[in-house]
Every structure is written in structure tokens, then in C-alpha cells.
Design a protein around this motif. Structure first.
Motif, PDB file in Angstrom:
ATOM      1  N   LYS A 268      32.433  31.852  45.087  1.00  0.00           N
ATOM      2  CA  LYS A 268      31.953  32.772  44.060  1.00  0.00           C
ATOM      3  C   LYS A 268      32.160  34.206  44.529  1.00  0.00           C
ATOM      4  CE  LYS A 268      27.905  33.710  41.147  1.00  0.00           C
ATOM      5  NZ  LYS A 268      26.511  33.286  40.821  1.00  0.00           N
ATOM      6  N   GLY A 269      32.707  35.047  43.662  1.00  0.00           N
ATOM      7  CA  GLY A 269      32.933  36.446  44.000  1.00  0.00           C
ATOM      8  C   GLY A 269      33.897  37.077  43.015  1.00  0.00           C
ATOM      9  N   THR A 270      34.247  38.327  43.248  1.00  0.00           N
ATOM     10  CA  THR A 270      35.217  38.985  42.366  1.00  0.00           C
ATOM     11  C   THR A 270      36.616  38.485  42.703  1.00  0.00           C
ATOM     12  OG1 THR A 270      35.624  40.835  43.871  1.00  0.00           O
ATOM     13  CG2 THR A 270      33.772  41.057  42.321  1.00  0.00           C
ATOM     14  N   TYR A 271      37.531  38.702  41.786  1.00  0.00           N
ATOM     15  CA  TYR A 271      38.913  38.287  41.995  1.00  0.00           C
ATOM     16  C   TYR A 271      39.489  38.942  43.254  1.00  0.00           C
ATOM     17  CZ  TYR A 271      43.940  37.835  41.261  1.00  0.00           C
ATOM     18  OH  TYR A 271      45.282  37.563  41.429  1.00  0.00           O
ATOM     19  N   LEU A 272      39.214  40.237  43.444  1.00  0.00           N
ATOM     20  CA  LEU A 272      39.745  40.941  44.606  1.00  0.00           C
ATOM     21  C   LEU A 272      39.169  40.392  45.912  1.00  0.00           C
ATOM     22  CD1 LEU A 272      39.860  44.667  43.378  1.00  0.00           C
ATOM     23  CD2 LEU A 272      41.772  43.082  43.717  1.00  0.00           C
ATOM     24  N   ASP A 298      37.670  39.613  32.045  1.00  0.00           N
ATOM     25  CA  ASP A 298      38.475  38.445  32.388  1.00  0.00           C
ATOM     26  C   ASP A 298      39.758  38.872  33.094  1.00  0.00           C
ATOM     27  OD1 ASP A 298      36.559  36.991  31.139  1.00  0.00           O
ATOM     28  OD2 ASP A 298      37.810  36.260  29.494  1.00  0.00           O
ATOM     29  N   VAL A 299      40.142  38.111  34.088  1.00  0.00           N
ATOM     30  CA  VAL A 299      41.379  38.374  34.820  1.00  0.00           C
ATOM     31  C   VAL A 299      42.511  37.617  34.135  1.00  0.00           C
ATOM     32  CG1 VAL A 299      42.575  38.118  37.022  1.00  0.00           C
ATOM     33  CG2 VAL A 299      40.115  38.655  36.983  1.00  0.00           C
ATOM     34  N   MET A 300      43.560  38.318  33.756  1.00  0.00           N
ATOM     35  CA  MET A 300      44.672  37.689  33.048  1.00  0.00           C
ATOM     36  C   MET A 300      45.323  36.617  33.925  1.00  0.00           C
ATOM     37  SD  MET A 300      47.961  39.492  31.176  1.00  0.00           S
ATOM     38  CE  MET A 300      46.856  40.461  30.156  1.00  0.00           C
ATOM     39  N   ASP A 301      45.526  35.429  33.360  1.00  0.00           N
ATOM     40  CA  ASP A 301      46.144  34.294  34.055  1.00  0.00           C
ATOM     41  C   ASP A 301      45.485  34.063  35.411  1.00  0.00           C
ATOM     42  OD1 ASP A 301      47.852  32.149  34.488  1.00  0.00           O
ATOM     43  OD2 ASP A 301      49.409  33.398  35.393  1.00  0.00           O
ATOM     44  N   ALA A 302      44.169  34.082  35.417  1.00  0.00           N
ATOM     45  CA  ALA A 302      43.428  33.930  36.670  1.00  0.00           C
ATOM     46  C   ALA A 302      43.729  32.591  37.345  1.00  0.00           C
ATOM     47  CB  ALA A 302      41.934  34.058  36.410  1.00  0.00           C
ATOM     48  N   VAL A 303      43.810  31.518  36.549  1.00  0.00           N
ATOM     49  CA  VAL A 303      44.056  30.197  37.130  1.00  0.00           C
ATOM     50  C   VAL A 303      45.404  30.161  37.848  1.00  0.00           C
ATOM     51  CG1 VAL A 303      44.473  27.762  36.618  1.00  0.00           C
ATOM     52  CG2 VAL A 303      42.582  28.960  35.502  1.00  0.00           C
TER      53      VAL A 303
END
Length: 376
Positions: A268-272, A298-303
Motif C-alpha cells: 500500500k502506498g503512492t504509485y511513486l 487515478d494513475v493511467m494504465d496503472a496495472v
């Protein structure tokens, strides 16, 4: 006699669309090594060998390999079908298997296999997964309404010899045991069986629940699944159970831990934060991951991006102000659509673990009518 107790292999299972066959093959090899190291004199498999009534060919081959490996070692196997298995398919060739020391409950609700060791005679009873309707059709003279009634009716026919050590292999939900998300949950606990029906057995080898645990007494035991099949099991230590029966009344139990090919983990955390090299280099990146992003946007294309670092990302969700607000709104909306007496009934069920009685329901209705009358 030293016995190895396993259950709920769920061969052929897919978790979040990921095939677990490679992981299952890996863990079966470990189980075989443990059987060798512990000098097991028998193996108890308490149901749900397959994940589906019609398993894929690869799953059938895995079971064939496991049973053949035990047979080559001259270690007898005693196994039953669970609620996920097709009993008819699983018992194909049962009579032939017996010649190789593989015993399957193929006919009727209960089958006994007698063994003998240095402490005397021992009976292993095999009871596949039972439903009240099945048992009621065979014993119409008995009042069978619940799962407890069904199991009790079958075990009453066992005619246990109290001088012998008796072991039962069963696949039921015993009242008081703890469930997890990867199991099929019956509404209201209707499928629960009272533990008292197992009185008289030295050891009860249970399957059905995925978390290793004993119920009421140490010798009524779920060994749990050999692998984690949901993220609710992230903190569980999977194992096999070793049961050693000596003289009657002297039973020793221990567990041997299992190490998966790929573990299940949650981040769990931010994308960065999760994609920074100093962080991800400390992770076992081949594990199966459930990642929760805390970014407000939302982060684009995160998956797709996260799978470049965590190739076995199984589940992605967000925990931020927008998601929490949406969840609160959905909960409020769901409550607002219910009648007040329904809300009270549900609250009572949650707090007390049982529904309102007819008398209590009538009292709630009368109180609601009084409140509404005052508001008019």
C-alpha cells in the motif's frame, strides 16, 4: 501410527485468473518430501482434491502423480471427496486403487479401513461431504433437518469399537471454526455441524476450511490448504499436520510449515513510492501481489505499468478520499432503501449472532407503528 493430514488441494484452481497449477505441483513435491522425512505410515486427504467437479486434464495428472508417488513409497492413502469434487469421478477405479494402497470412500456415506500397528488395531473411517437431503433419502425414518442431524445419523451407523483407536476423515464445517474469503460461505451458517457428533474418535481429520485450526479439542482439526488462495490468508502460515497415534488416548499433533513457490503479499502506498527502485528492490517481486494505491488521482494504465515491476500483480485498488466517500455513499444508500424493521433485524443479527424471534419481530413492528403514528 504416524499419519500425514492434508486437505483442500483444489487442484486446477485459478486465483484472480492466475492458474495455480505450477504452484500446486511445487507444493506437492514438498509434501512428498515431508512424508519421507517424517516417515509417514499413512496419508489422510480430507476432500476438495479438485477445485471443480470436472477438473482440467492437468489437474487430473497432478493427482495421478501424487497418488502414484505415495504408492511407490508404500505409503497408504485414505481420501474422500469434498463439496468441490465430483464423488463419482473421483472414485473411478476405487477397487483397483485399493490394490496399491489407495482407499477412497466410493459407496455409501461411510467406509471403514482397518489397520494394525505395534499398539494394536486402528480403524480409519472415510466420510465424504454430506448434505441433509442426501442422508434423508437413505434414512427416511430419521428426523434429519440440519447438517448436524445428517452427520450424526451417518456416524450412528458406524458402530465404533471403544476398545480400538478410531480416526475419522470428514469434510464439513464444524461450528466454532474460523472461515476466510477463499471458502464458500453458507448464509447464516446453515451448514455448520456441532463438534459433539465427533465424540468417540481419537482424531478427526477435517477438510473444508482453509485456515489451519483445531475446534474445541486439539484432535478435531483442520489442516488447512497447502497454498494461500485469497489475500485474506496473507498472514497465514500454511502447513501439513502430522498425527501420531500411540496407545489409545495418546495422540500427538504437530505441524510442518510449507514454503510456496510464490507467496501472496499486500502493498500500500503512492504509485511513486511503490515504483521507486530503493523500495521495490527490497521486495520478492515474483510474489502474487494485491496493491492498494493511495494517490488521489487515478494513475493511467496503472496495472500495466506496475506489472513491469511486479509481474504477478493479481489485484489493484485505491484507497483515497474519493473511494472512501463513494463507499460511505453506497452504504448509506443501501440502508436508506431498506425498511426500518429490516435495519433493526440486521443489526440484531450482527450483534447477537442469531435472528429476531417471532415475538421480538412483532414487538419491533409495534414500536415502529407507534413511532410513525406520533410523527403523523
Amino acid at each position: 501410527m504416524r499419519l500425514l493430514h492434508i486437505s483442500d488441494l483444489h487442484l486446477g484452481k485459478r486465483v484472480n485468473e492466475y492458474s495455480m497449477l505450477e504452484d500446486q505441483a511445487h507444493i506437492l513435491e514438498q509434501i512428498l518430501k515431508i512424508a519421507d522425512q517424517e516417515q509417514a505410515q499413512g496419508v489422510l486427504i480430507a476432500g476438495d482434491v479438485y477445485d471443480k467437479p470436472v477438473p482440467p486434464a492437468e489437474a487430473v495428472r497432478l493427482l495421478d502423480y501424487l497418488l502414484s508417488s505415495f504408492a511407490d513409497r508404500k505409503i497408504p492413502v485414505f481420501f474422500i471427496s469434498g463439496n468441490h469434487d465430483s464423488r463419482d469421478r473421483l472414485s473411478f477405479g476405487a477397487e483397483l486403487f485399493k490394490k496399491s494402497g489407495v482407499y477412497m470412500a466410493s459407496e455409501g456415506f461411510l467406509e471403514k479401513v482397518d489397520r494394525e500397528d505395534e499398539y494394536g488395531e486402528l480403524s480409519i473411517w472415510l466420510m465424504p461431504f454430506l448434505k441433509p437431503a442426501q442422508v434423508r433419502s437413505v434414512y427416511p425414518e430419521k428426523d434429519i433437518q440440519t447438517y448436524t442431524d445428517a452427520v450424526r445419523a451417518v456416524l450412528e451407523e458406524a458402530d465404533l469399537d471403544p476398545a480400538k483407536r478410531n480416526i475419522l476423515v470428514a469434510h464439513q464445517f464444524v461450528a466454532g471454526a474460523v472461515q476466510c474469503e477463499s471458502e464458500e460461505v453458507s448464509i447464516g451458517g446453515l451448514d455448520q455441524v456441532d463438534v459433539s457428533v465427533f465424540d468417540g474418535f481419537e482424531y478427526v481429520a477435517l477438510g473444508h476450511l482453509h485456515r489451519p485450526q483445531s475446534v474445541t479439542r486439539e484432535t478435531v482439526r483442520y489442516c488447512g490448504t497447502p497454498l494461500k488462495y485469497s489475500f485474506s490468508e496473507v498472514h497465514d502460515q500454511k502447513s501439513v499436520t502430522i498425527v501420531e497415534l500411540k496407545e489409545k488416548g495418546e495422540t500427538a499433533i504437530k505441524t510442518v510449515p510449507l514454503t510456496p513457490l510464490r507467496d501472496m503479499k499486500e502493498l500500500k502506498g503512492t504509485y511513486l513510492q511503490l515504483t521507486s527502485r530503493p523500495f521495490y528492490e527490497t521486495q520478492e517481486r515474483d510474489s502474487y501481489f494485491h496493491i492498494t494505491l493511495t494517490d488521489e488521482e487515478d494513475v493511467m494504465d496503472a496495472v500495466g505499468k506496475l506489472r513491469m515491476i511486479y509481474p504477478n500483480l493479481m489485484k489493484l485498488d485505491y484507497d483515497n478520499v474519493r473511494v472512501r466517500t463513494q463507499l460511505q455513499y453506497e452504504e448509506m444508500e443501501a440502508v436508506e432503501q431498506k425498511r426500518p424493521d429490516e435495519v433493526v433485524a440486521e443489526f440484531y443479527q450482527v450483534v447477537n449472532g442469531r435472528p429476531l424471534s417471532d415475538e421480538q419481530s412483532k414487538l419491533v413492528e409495534e414500536m415502529m407503528e407507534e413511532v410513525w403514528e406520533e410523527e403523523r
